[in-house]
Design a protein around this motif. Structure first.
Motif, mmCIF file in Angstrom:
data_model
loop_
_atom_site.group_PDB
_atom_site.id
_atom_site.type_symbol
_atom_site.label_atom_id
_atom_site.label_comp_id
_atom_site.label_asym_id
_atom_site.label_seq_id
_atom_site.Cartn_x
_atom_site.Cartn_y
_atom_site.Cartn_z
ATOM 1 N N GLY A 1 -14.322 29.606 -24.964
ATOM 2 C CA GLY A 1 -15.377 29.978 -25.900
ATOM 3 C C GLY A 1 -16.087 28.785 -26.511
ATOM 4 N N VAL B 1 -16.984 35.395 -21.713
ATOM 5 C CA VAL B 1 -15.826 34.649 -22.218
ATOM 6 C C VAL B 1 -14.728 35.679 -22.433
ATOM 7 C CG1 VAL B 1 -14.912 33.278 -24.122
ATOM 8 C CG2 VAL B 1 -17.265 32.917 -23.348
ATOM 9 N N ALA C 1 -11.820 37.447 -24.103
ATOM 10 C CA ALA C 1 -11.372 37.537 -25.492
ATOM 11 C C ALA C 1 -10.025 36.824 -25.646
ATOM 12 C CB ALA C 1 -11.256 39.001 -25.901
ATOM 13 N N LYS D 1 -18.705 38.229 -24.905
ATOM 14 C CA LYS D 1 -17.245 38.283 -24.972
ATOM 15 C C LYS D 1 -16.789 39.521 -24.225
ATOM 16 C CE LYS D 1 -15.249 37.055 -28.689
ATOM 17 N NZ LYS D 1 -14.766 37.009 -30.086
ATOM 18 N N GLU E 1 -19.686 41.923 -26.444
ATOM 19 C CA GLU E 1 -20.264 41.343 -27.658
ATOM 20 C C GLU E 1 -21.031 40.076 -27.309
ATOM 21 O OE1 GLU E 1 -18.428 38.918 -31.429
ATOM 22 O OE2 GLU E 1 -17.288 40.624 -30.669
ATOM 23 N N MET F 1 -22.552 36.521 -27.567
ATOM 24 C CA MET F 1 -22.168 35.278 -28.229
ATOM 25 C C MET F 1 -23.421 34.412 -28.319
ATOM 26 S SD MET F 1 -18.545 34.686 -26.275
ATOM 27 C CE MET F 1 -17.916 33.485 -27.437
#
Length: 136
Positions: A63, A84, A86, A122, A132, A134
């Motif tokens: 991340g 990425v 989690a 994510k 989600e 980023m």
């Protein structure tokens, strides 16, 4: 479409997803199998992918891409799209990660086809969580 796995992921994930994707005329590759090699910096592999003529999806466990200015700039300039993993993936056995990627692949493929280059999301644990965005 090609899927790229970086050094923060297991080569087993790339090999497993590659086996699943071959029948769709897509492929998955781990950084160790690319000419830039396993020791390439993030900026180097991003530049390498940019110079390839393929439509790449990046999957990483790192991340920090979104926190490092140089990496953010190159990722956006290369118009890469990626996920990425989690933090929960760090403690998950590799066979369960591979299972989750294959389970989610139709969602991933549909979702990524609708977003522009220079996008990072994510990938949540489990089979139903939302992607989600980023900030880059």
């Amino acid at each position: 479409m090609k899927v790229f796995f970086d050094n923060c992921t297991s080569p087993v994930l790339a090999e497993t997803l590659n086996g699943f994707l071959r029948h769709r005329n897509h492929s998955a590759t781990h950084i160790r199998d690319l000419p830039c090699g396993r020791h390439a910096s993030d900026v180097e592999w991003m530049s390498f992918l940019q110079n390839e003529s393929n439509d790449w999806i990046v999957i990483t466990g790192d991340g920090r891409i979104q926190k490092n200015r140089a990496e953010r700039v190159v990722f956006r300039q290369a118009k890469l799209r990626g996920f990425v993993l989690a933090p929960g993936y760090q403690k998950t056995p590799v066979h369960q990660i591979a299972s989750n990627l294959i389970w989610r692949w139709p969602d991933i493929e549909t979702f990524i086809s609708q977003v522009g280059g220079g996008s990072l999301f994510k990938l949540p644990m489990g089979k139903a969580g939302k992607f989600e965005q980023m900030p880059l």
